[in-house]
Design a protein around this motif. Structure first.
Motif, PDB file in Angstrom:
ATOM      1  N   ARG A 133      -8.773 110.013  30.922  1.00 14.93           N
ATOM      2  CA  ARG A 133      -9.922 109.281  30.371  1.00 14.93           C
ATOM      3  C   ARG A 133     -11.014 109.096  31.416  1.00 14.93           C
ATOM      4  NH1 ARG A 133      -9.154 107.134  25.191  1.00 14.93           N
ATOM      5  NH2 ARG A 133      -6.971 106.732  24.804  1.00 14.93           N
ATOM      6  N   GLU A 159      -0.651 103.275  27.782  1.00 15.83           N
ATOM      7  CA  GLU A 159      -0.809 104.701  28.075  1.00 15.83           C
ATOM      8  C   GLU A 159      -0.322 105.013  29.479  1.00 15.83           C
ATOM      9  OE1 GLU A 159      -4.619 105.958  25.382  1.00 15.83           O
ATOM     10  OE2 GLU A 159      -4.982 105.134  27.374  1.00 15.83           O
ATOM     11  N   THR A 216       0.004  95.112  16.998  1.00 17.57           N
ATOM     12  CA  THR A 216      -0.961  96.088  17.488  1.00 17.57           C
ATOM     13  C   THR A 216      -0.222  97.002  18.449  1.00 17.57           C
ATOM     14  OG1 THR A 216      -1.521  94.523  19.213  1.00 17.57           O
ATOM     15  CG2 THR A 216      -2.939  94.573  17.275  1.00 17.57           C
ATOM     16  N   ASP A 217      -0.009  98.233  18.025  1.00 20.52           N
ATOM     17  CA  ASP A 217       0.708  99.142  18.910  1.00 20.52           C
ATOM     18  C   ASP A 217      -0.255  99.722  19.916  1.00 20.52           C
ATOM     19  OD1 ASP A 217       0.582 101.917  16.654  1.00 20.52           O
ATOM     20  OD2 ASP A 217      -0.172  99.890  16.370  1.00 20.52           O
ATOM     21  N   GLU A 234      -0.164 101.362  22.741  1.00 21.12           N
ATOM     22  CA  GLU A 234       0.780 102.042  23.634  1.00 21.12           C
ATOM     23  C   GLU A 234       0.225 101.936  25.029  1.00 21.12           C
ATOM     24  OE1 GLU A 234       0.689 105.817  20.780  1.00 21.12           O
ATOM     25  OE2 GLU A 234      -0.517 105.977  22.620  1.00 21.12           O
ATOM     26  N   GLN A 243      -6.504  93.274   9.730  1.00 18.63           N
ATOM     27  CA  GLN A 243      -5.496  94.323   9.884  1.00 18.63           C
ATOM     28  C   GLN A 243      -5.900  95.590   9.142  1.00 18.63           C
ATOM     29  OE1 GLN A 243      -3.038  94.018  11.928  1.00 18.63           O
ATOM     30  NE2 GLN A 243      -2.405  96.095  11.492  1.00 18.63           N
ATOM     31  N   TYR A 282       1.642  93.571  11.580  1.00 19.95           N
ATOM     32  CA  TYR A 282       0.558  93.007  12.353  1.00 19.95           C
ATOM     33  C   TYR A 282       0.651  93.327  13.838  1.00 19.95           C
ATOM     34  CZ  TYR A 282      -0.595  90.365   8.207  1.00 19.95           C
ATOM     35  OH  TYR A 282      -0.945  90.006   6.955  1.00 19.95           O
ATOM     36  N   MET A 336      -2.752 109.757  31.081  1.00 23.64           N
ATOM     37  CA  MET A 336      -3.782 109.574  30.075  1.00 23.64           C
ATOM     38  C   MET A 336      -4.952 108.796  30.632  1.00 23.64           C
ATOM     39  SD  MET A 336      -4.154 110.795  27.209  1.00 23.64           S
ATOM     40  CE  MET A 336      -5.861 110.817  26.789  1.00 23.64           C
ATOM     41  N   PHE A 373      -8.450  97.353  11.137  1.00 19.10           N
ATOM     42  CA  PHE A 373      -7.812  97.901  12.334  1.00 19.10           C
ATOM     43  C   PHE A 373      -7.074  99.193  12.006  1.00 19.10           C
ATOM     44  CE2 PHE A 373      -6.288  97.605  16.549  1.00 19.10           C
ATOM     45  CZ  PHE A 373      -4.990  98.103  16.526  1.00 19.10           C
TER      46      PHE A 373
END
Lengths: 161, 606
Positions: B451, B443, B438-439, B441, A106, B436, B447, A109
């Protein structure tokens, strides 16, 4: 039987591997491989040599201060063998290891999140600047114009009618 | 102590020897080579050095003699007197005085001549001065011949004197000659004094040592004393007298009861009375000797004499002031009794047990060695049975040490379970707080599109860069407009960029392309014979004549010009050159030009 730590790269030195250097002031230095030993002889500072763990910790690339890291510590107090304590310890080790890995991951990350943000911005700016390389500015416009004109004419006709 | 210096006095050489030694030393130890043509200061320095060196040598040796020989005022009066008796004080002092004078004279000579040498202006002059100086010094030494001889004799005799310590316990034997003093000393000590029936066998003092009551005693044997006044005594007797006078000792006056020495008892008694004043302050014992010959029972001399002396000495010491100082400081301290409690000395248990075990042979516990001997081949060294653990049944456990690259010993902690609980709670909290998660997003499409476009852009750019690098055009480049752009490529490129290129036959570029083609063809048909077809691109202007036609009158001349051109190129073509400016040498060192003997040929060809 102990797994020692290499002085230079902080890697594990298993029994029967590596070398040990004893200085005149009785300080011992263990090395896991000749690469570490050679660097040491060249008087290189492990905290400045990029591939070592010491560098990574010193420059904040890895998790340094955390409770889960306090479990593995050399205590200079001898504890008499008790079966249950030992078995419990092994169990605890497993759990602690799991938590430690999670936290380390983490940490890294989080550190790399900023990079993702920058990447996004870079993509946007790239597209803005160099879109002409893949798409002509008036790419679909001619047809659109034509359609518009057609539409207008039709409108005019309609109006006329 | 003056005692030991007597043996360490340096040998006194005779005057002749002295001179020889010093001169030869000068010869050897100073530089020997000097020439007329040297600079005058160098010559002077050379000779001055010789003079000074000789003087120094004499001075050193004479000083050493003077210091080595003892000064009669500085040594113990016993020795001073002894030396006086043996060597005559006056003569001794005179000899040493002469030596001192000689030393000073030599110093003066050297000083004078060195001063004179400063004004020597030639090698010969300096040399003569040096000769004179050394000559004078040696003459002075020659005059000391007598003194030196005397001193040498004194030295030899001095070194042979017995080492009598005037301060320790001494027993002095005196009496008439031939009464048995030497026999006594021979018996009592390890000394080996000559014993003969004639008188005056012993001519000087002899020392022996013996032990009594764990102490060392000196026994001094003297030559016999005859009965006449002091002035008439000879050297030998005087030695005895000196010893008597100066040594603080117990005196044993030996009398010959049997009158074998040649003197009657009365004569001996007379002598005794005469020298009685010498016995003042000394314990005295009269020894009746040779009583086997004539029996008169007397007590044994030895013990009495020693005890008496010891007592005398102790008394003397006690009466002395020094002792009082020491006594004041000596004090035996005894702790005063505080109360009636008995406080015996403390002996620790272990010591007591140790003592007991030493006394009685207690059977010891069984050792591993005993076990090994008992079991023989079956024996296994099992140290774990002595381990002292909380649970005794865990003794034979196999203890794990390593788990997955970690040392278990690093984790062992009595509080580990508590710590683990805390950690797990912490972890739960963290998970709840969402650390913990994991964001990622999701997209939006925009976006993603961006890319993708960015990716394409990057690829395109890279391709362009690679293409431009591949062109590999060195030197002057033709402008872009020279190249003809194919319709197909143009339409393809623009099509890739997203423009609609269909139905473009009427477009400007297409029309021009057709027109140029037709013009070119037409021109071909209209061509005259005289006009030579030349490769012309659209970029070239039609009005200017090409180079190979300008200035050329007629085809004949043109033909000739071309011929000339071709001839010129023959050489270059033969050599494989690209053109006039090609000076490349394929082989800088061809082997056939650089190998072998230089027979016929030149450097360019062989």
């Amino acid at each position: 039987m102990r797994i020692e730590k290499c002085y230079f790269c902080s890697g594990p030195v298993y029994p029967g591997h590596g070398t040990m250097f004893v200085r005149n002031d009785c300080k011992t230095f263990r090395f896991c491989k000749s690469k570490c030993l050679k660097n040491f002889k060249k008087k290189r500072n492990p905290r400045k040599t990029r591939w070592t763990k010491a560098f990574r910790k010193a420059s904040g690339k890895e998790l340094t201060v955390d409770n889960c890291l306090e479990f593995e510590k050399r205590r200079n107090v001898a504890v008499k063998y008790q079966r249950e304590l030992w078995s419990k310890t092994v169990e605890a080790m497993r759990k602690v290891e799991g938590i430690k890995r999670k936290r380390q991951a983490q940490f890294i990350f989080n550190r790399l999140k900023k990079g993702k943000q920058l990447e996004k911005e870079e993509a946007i700016s790239e597209v803005k600047k160099n879109i002409h390389l893949i798409k002509a500015p008036h790419a679909g416009k001619a047809k659109v114009m034509e359609e518009k004109m057609v539409q207008k004419l039709q409108d005019v006709e309609m109006v006329d009618d | 102590m003056a005692l030991y210096n007597f043996k360490k006095i340096m040998v006194v050489p005779t005057s002749k020897e002295f001179i020889d030694i010093t001169l030869s030393k000068t010869q050897r130890k100073t530089p020997t080579v000097v020439h007329k043509h040297y600079q005058i200061h160098r010559i002077r320095h050379f000779y001055m050095r010789k003079v000074k060196f000789t003087q120094q040598n004499y001075h050193d040796r004479l000083s050493q003699i003077l210091t080595d020989f003892p000064k009669l005022d500085d040594i113990h009066p016993f020795y001073a007197d002894l030396m006086n008796v043996l060597y005559d004080k006056d003569h001794y002092k005179l000899a040493l005085g002469q030596i001192n004078i000689a030393k000073n004279l030599i110093d003066n000579v050297s000083k004078d001549y060195v001063r004179l040498m400063k004004y020597g202006d030639s090698l010969y002059r300096c040399k003569q001065l040096k000769r004179a100086a050394l000559g004078r010094m040696c003459t002075i030494m020659k005059r000391q011949k007598q003194s030196l001889e005397y001193l040498e004799q004194v030295r030899q005799h001095l070194s042979r004197l017995p080492t009598i310590d005037p301060n320790t316990r001494t027993l002095l034997l005196c009496g008439y000659p031939n009464v048995g003093k030497s026999s006594f000393i021979n018996k009592v000590t390890r000394a080996d004094v000559e014993v003969q029936p004639y008188a005056f066998t012993t001519k000087s003092l002899f020392v022996g040592h013996m032990d009594y009551k764990y102490l060392r005693w000196q026994v001094v044997d003297t030559p016999g004393i005859l009965d006449h006044p002091l002035e008439e005594r000879n050297t030998i007797e005087m030695q005895a007298i000196t010893a008597l006078a100066h040594l603080r000792s117990a005196v044993l006056y030996v009398m010959d009861v049997s009158e074998q020495c040649g003197q009657t008892l009365e004569q001996q008694l007379e002598l005794f009375n005469n020298i009685r004043p010498l016995f003042a302050n000394k314990p005295l014992l009269i020894v009746a000797n040779k009583c086997d010959v004539k029996k008169i029972s007397e007590l044994t001399e030895e013990d009495q004499a020693c005890d008496k002396l010891l007592a005398h000495r102790v008394d003397g010491k006690m009466k002395g002031k020094k002792v009082h100082d020491v006594l004041n400081r000596l004090h035996l301290a005894v702790p005063a009794k505080r109360d009636e409690k008995a406080r015996p000395p403390f002996i620790p248990e272990g010591a007591r047990i140790g003592r007991k075990t030493m006394e009685v042979d207690v059977p010891k516990r069984k050792t591993e060695r005993d076990l090994e001997v008992e079991m023989g081949d079956d024996y296994i060294l099992d140290l774990q049975k002595y381990w002292d653990l909380m649970n005794q049944d865990e003794k034979y456990d196999v203890i794990p040490e390593i788990w997955e690259g970690h040392n278990i010993a690093d984790y062992i902690d009595p509080d580990i379970m508590k710590n683990l609980e805390d950690l797990e709670k912490e972890e739960e909290l963290k998970v709840k707080a969402g650390e913990y998660e994991t964001d990622e997003e999701s997209e939006d499409e925009e976006m993603q599109e961006i890319r993708q476009l960015a990716k394409q852009i990057r690829e395109k750019r890279k391709l362009k860069i690679v293409c431009s690098k591949d062109k590999d055009v060195h030197g002057p480049r033709l402008p872009r407009t020279v190249k003809k752009v194919e319709r197909k490529t143009l339409e393809k490129e623009m099509g890739d960029l997203g423009l609609d290129m269909t139905g473009k036959d009427d477009s400007h570029y297409a029309v021009n392309a057709r027109r140029s083609r037709s013009v070119g063809v037409a021109k071909k048909r209209k061509r005259e014979a005289s006009v030579i077809p030349t490769s012309r691109t659209r970029s070239q202007s039609a009005s200017r004549p090409p180079r190979d036609q300008s200035g050329v009158r007629d085809p004949k001349m043109a033909k000739q010009a071309k011929k000339l051109m071709k001839n010129q190129q023959k050489d270059m073509n033969r050599q494989g050159k690209k053109g006039e400016a090609d000076r490349h040498v394929f082989d800088l060192k061809p082997k056939h030009l650089f190998s072998g003997k230089r027979k016929s040929g030149t450097n360019d060809h062989r």
